[in-house]
Design a protein around this motif. Structure first.
Motif, PDB file in Angstrom:
ATOM      1  N   GLN A   2     -25.679 -29.739 -83.440  1.00  0.00           N
ATOM      2  CA  GLN A   2     -26.797 -29.129 -82.865  1.00  0.00           C
ATOM      3  C   GLN A   2     -27.977 -29.526 -84.037  1.00  0.00           C
ATOM      4  N   LEU A   3     -28.944 -29.940 -83.148  1.00  0.00           N
ATOM      5  CA  LEU A   3     -30.173 -30.477 -84.060  1.00  0.00           C
ATOM      6  C   LEU A   3     -30.935 -29.368 -84.276  1.00  0.00           C
ATOM      7  N   GLU A   4     -31.103 -28.883 -85.404  1.00  0.00           N
ATOM      8  CA  GLU A   4     -32.054 -27.823 -85.649  1.00  0.00           C
ATOM      9  C   GLU A   4     -33.353 -28.239 -86.096  1.00  0.00           C
ATOM     10  N   HIS A   5     -34.119 -28.579 -84.970  1.00  0.00           N
ATOM     11  CA  HIS A   5     -35.441 -29.297 -85.281  1.00  0.00           C
ATOM     12  C   HIS A   5     -35.860 -29.062 -83.807  1.00  0.00           C
ATOM     13  N   LYS A   6     -36.905 -27.948 -83.589  1.00  0.00           N
ATOM     14  CA  LYS A   6     -37.458 -27.788 -82.155  1.00  0.00           C
ATOM     15  C   LYS A   6     -38.307 -28.774 -81.789  1.00  0.00           C
ATOM     16  N   ILE A   7     -39.307 -29.684 -82.893  1.00  0.00           N
ATOM     17  CA  ILE A   7     -40.353 -30.534 -82.483  1.00  0.00           C
ATOM     18  C   ILE A   7     -39.407 -31.936 -82.014  1.00  0.00           C
ATOM     19  N   ARG A  13     -36.471 -35.178 -75.379  1.00  0.00           N
ATOM     20  CA  ARG A  13     -36.443 -34.752 -74.067  1.00  0.00           C
ATOM     21  C   ARG A  13     -37.759 -35.237 -73.380  1.00  0.00           C
ATOM     22  N   LYS A  14     -38.750 -35.143 -73.925  1.00  0.00           N
ATOM     23  CA  LYS A  14     -40.087 -35.622 -73.388  1.00  0.00           C
ATOM     24  C   LYS A  14     -39.970 -36.967 -73.152  1.00  0.00           C
ATOM     25  N   ALA A  15     -39.418 -37.875 -74.331  1.00  0.00           N
ATOM     26  CA  ALA A  15     -39.371 -39.419 -74.252  1.00  0.00           C
ATOM     27  C   ALA A  15     -38.484 -39.659 -73.312  1.00  0.00           C
ATOM     28  N   TYR A  16     -37.328 -39.192 -73.148  1.00  0.00           N
ATOM     29  CA  TYR A  16     -36.666 -39.606 -72.274  1.00  0.00           C
ATOM     30  C   TYR A  16     -37.081 -39.629 -70.692  1.00  0.00           C
ATOM     31  N   VAL A  56     -32.434 -43.287 -75.645  1.00  0.00           N
ATOM     32  CA  VAL A  56     -32.950 -41.881 -76.050  1.00  0.00           C
ATOM     33  C   VAL A  56     -31.666 -40.849 -75.403  1.00  0.00           C
ATOM     34  N   LEU A  57     -31.094 -41.274 -74.305  1.00  0.00           N
ATOM     35  CA  LEU A  57     -30.244 -40.352 -73.598  1.00  0.00           C
ATOM     36  C   LEU A  57     -29.016 -40.274 -74.759  1.00  0.00           C
ATOM     37  N   ALA A  58     -28.631 -41.476 -74.948  1.00  0.00           N
ATOM     38  CA  ALA A  58     -27.493 -41.635 -76.161  1.00  0.00           C
ATOM     39  C   ALA A  58     -27.516 -40.717 -77.161  1.00  0.00           C
ATOM     40  N   ILE A  59     -28.664 -40.605 -77.664  1.00  0.00           N
ATOM     41  CA  ILE A  59     -28.854 -39.787 -78.845  1.00  0.00           C
ATOM     42  C   ILE A  59     -28.888 -38.420 -78.535  1.00  0.00           C
ATOM     43  N   MET A  60     -29.445 -38.094 -77.457  1.00  0.00           N
ATOM     44  CA  MET A  60     -29.599 -36.744 -76.700  1.00  0.00           C
ATOM     45  C   MET A  60     -28.117 -36.261 -76.479  1.00  0.00           C
ATOM     46  N   GLN A  61     -27.335 -36.958 -75.902  1.00  0.00           N
ATOM     47  CA  GLN A  61     -25.972 -36.677 -75.814  1.00  0.00           C
ATOM     48  C   GLN A  61     -25.087 -36.302 -76.952  1.00  0.00           C
ATOM     49  N   GLU A  62     -25.479 -36.979 -78.151  1.00  0.00           N
ATOM     50  CA  GLU A  62     -24.938 -36.814 -79.247  1.00  0.00           C
ATOM     51  C   GLU A  62     -24.892 -35.617 -79.875  1.00  0.00           C
ATOM     52  N   TYR A  63     -26.156 -34.976 -79.729  1.00  0.00           N
ATOM     53  CA  TYR A  63     -26.337 -33.462 -79.992  1.00  0.00           C
ATOM     54  C   TYR A  63     -26.417 -32.338 -79.032  1.00  0.00           C
ATOM     55  N   ASN A  64     -25.811 -32.780 -77.726  1.00  0.00           N
ATOM     56  CA  ASN A  64     -25.987 -31.856 -76.628  1.00  0.00           C
ATOM     57  C   ASN A  64     -26.977 -31.369 -76.280  1.00  0.00           C
ATOM     58  N   ILE A  65     -27.942 -32.117 -76.239  1.00  0.00           N
ATOM     59  CA  ILE A  65     -29.409 -31.766 -75.667  1.00  0.00           C
ATOM     60  C   ILE A  65     -29.534 -32.072 -74.201  1.00  0.00           C
ATOM     61  N   PRO A  66     -29.702 -31.011 -73.589  1.00  0.00           N
ATOM     62  CA  PRO A  66     -29.855 -31.132 -72.103  1.00  0.00           C
ATOM     63  C   PRO A  66     -31.218 -31.894 -71.678  1.00  0.00           C
ATOM     64  N   ILE A  67     -31.030 -32.627 -70.483  1.00  0.00           N
ATOM     65  CA  ILE A  67     -32.225 -33.095 -70.037  1.00  0.00           C
ATOM     66  C   ILE A  67     -33.404 -32.135 -69.484  1.00  0.00           C
ATOM     67  N   SER A  68     -34.486 -32.348 -69.779  1.00  0.00           N
ATOM     68  CA  SER A  68     -35.446 -31.137 -69.074  1.00  0.00           C
ATOM     69  C   SER A  68     -35.486 -31.546 -67.489  1.00  0.00           C
ATOM     70  N   LYS A  69     -35.410 -30.625 -67.102  1.00  0.00           N
ATOM     71  CA  LYS A  69     -35.453 -30.737 -65.461  1.00  0.00           C
ATOM     72  C   LYS A  69     -37.260 -30.696 -64.981  1.00  0.00           C
ATOM     73  N   TYR A  70     -38.088 -29.873 -65.855  1.00  0.00           N
ATOM     74  CA  TYR A  70     -39.216 -29.727 -65.867  1.00  0.00           C
ATOM     75  C   TYR A  70     -39.983 -31.331 -66.160  1.00  0.00           C
ATOM     76  N   TYR A  71     -39.546 -31.638 -67.245  1.00  0.00           N
ATOM     77  CA  TYR A  71     -39.991 -33.169 -67.553  1.00  0.00           C
ATOM     78  C   TYR A  71     -39.608 -34.159 -66.532  1.00  0.00           C
ATOM     79  N   GLU A  72     -38.347 -34.173 -66.304  1.00  0.00           N
ATOM     80  CA  GLU A  72     -37.912 -35.171 -65.317  1.00  0.00           C
ATOM     81  C   GLU A  72     -38.786 -35.143 -64.034  1.00  0.00           C
ATOM     82  N   PHE A  73     -39.262 -33.711 -63.428  1.00  0.00           N
ATOM     83  CA  PHE A  73     -40.125 -33.671 -62.181  1.00  0.00           C
ATOM     84  C   PHE A  73     -41.311 -34.195 -62.616  1.00  0.00           C
ATOM     85  N   ARG A  74     -41.882 -33.877 -63.712  1.00  0.00           N
ATOM     86  CA  ARG A  74     -43.305 -33.932 -63.847  1.00  0.00           C
ATOM     87  C   ARG A  74     -43.744 -35.620 -64.065  1.00  0.00           C
TER      88      ARG A  74
END
Ligand SMILES: [Fe+2]
Ligand SMILES: [Fe+2]
Length: 192
Positions: A2-7, A13-16, A56-74
């Protein structure tokens, strides 16, 4: 792991999703310009953005970071609106605002690199470096298109980006090597 870094997690997620908005916007931009070369150039930039999204997705998957539905929509809506707007706001503005946006995106990737370093992770350096530099190339391309236009000085004054103002400190003629590229974007503020 897990990535222990909120920002950092939120930046990824935002960049994706923002890469999708950019790609959509360039579809409209490429469709709205008449010049064939410009169409091809902007289409290539669209492909670059889809590629970034994958990276970016490849990096997210490595750390099990879910795609943000909110950002995807926005960002879906934002991208589509900009895409359509390109057909009605003339030639100059799509180039100007694309360049301005790209200028802000450069540091996004170098900041992510810094955040990873805070966690002692250096293995994404190369990918983040390439994406940051690519965004800079996009900025330089768009600026090159408008730098001699009469509208630029006024837009530069109002929107704080142009020939003399940038949202990053990357210089393509004097690039840092990957190893020291986390030094980029330390002093420059995030996009206005
Ligand atoms: Fe991108
Ligand atoms: Fe870009």
């Amino acid at each position: 792991m897990q990535l222990e870094h909120k920002i950092l997690v939120s930046s990824l997620r935002k960049a994706y999703s923002a890469e999708k908005a950019a790609a959509f916007a360039y579809q409209g931009h490429a469709g709205s310009v008449k010049n064939k070369d410009e169409k091809i150039e902007i289409r290539q930039i669209e492909l670059d953005e889809w590629h970034h999204r994958k990276e970016v997705l490849a990096i997210m998957q490595e750390y099990n970071i879910p795609i943000s539905k909110y950002y995807e929509f926005r960002f879906h809506i934002i991208g589509k609106i900009i895409s359509m707007a390109c057909y009605v706001i003339g030639w100059f503005m799509p180039f100007y605002f694309a360049g301005r946006l790209e200028s802000g995106n450069v540091c996004e990737y170098f900041r992510m690199m810094q955040y990873f370093h805070e966690l002692g992770i250096i293995k994404h350096n190369q990918v983040l470096y390439e994406m940051g530099i690519k965004e800079k190339e996009h900025e330089v391309y768009f600026l090159g298109k408008i730098k001699d236009r009469r509208m630029l000085p006024l837009f530069e004054k109002i929107f704080t980006w142009g020939s003399t103002k940038s949202f990053n400190d990357v210089d393509l003629d004097k690039k840092y090597p990957v190893e020291s590229s986390a030094l980029y974007c330390k002093k420059v503020g995030s996009e206005a």
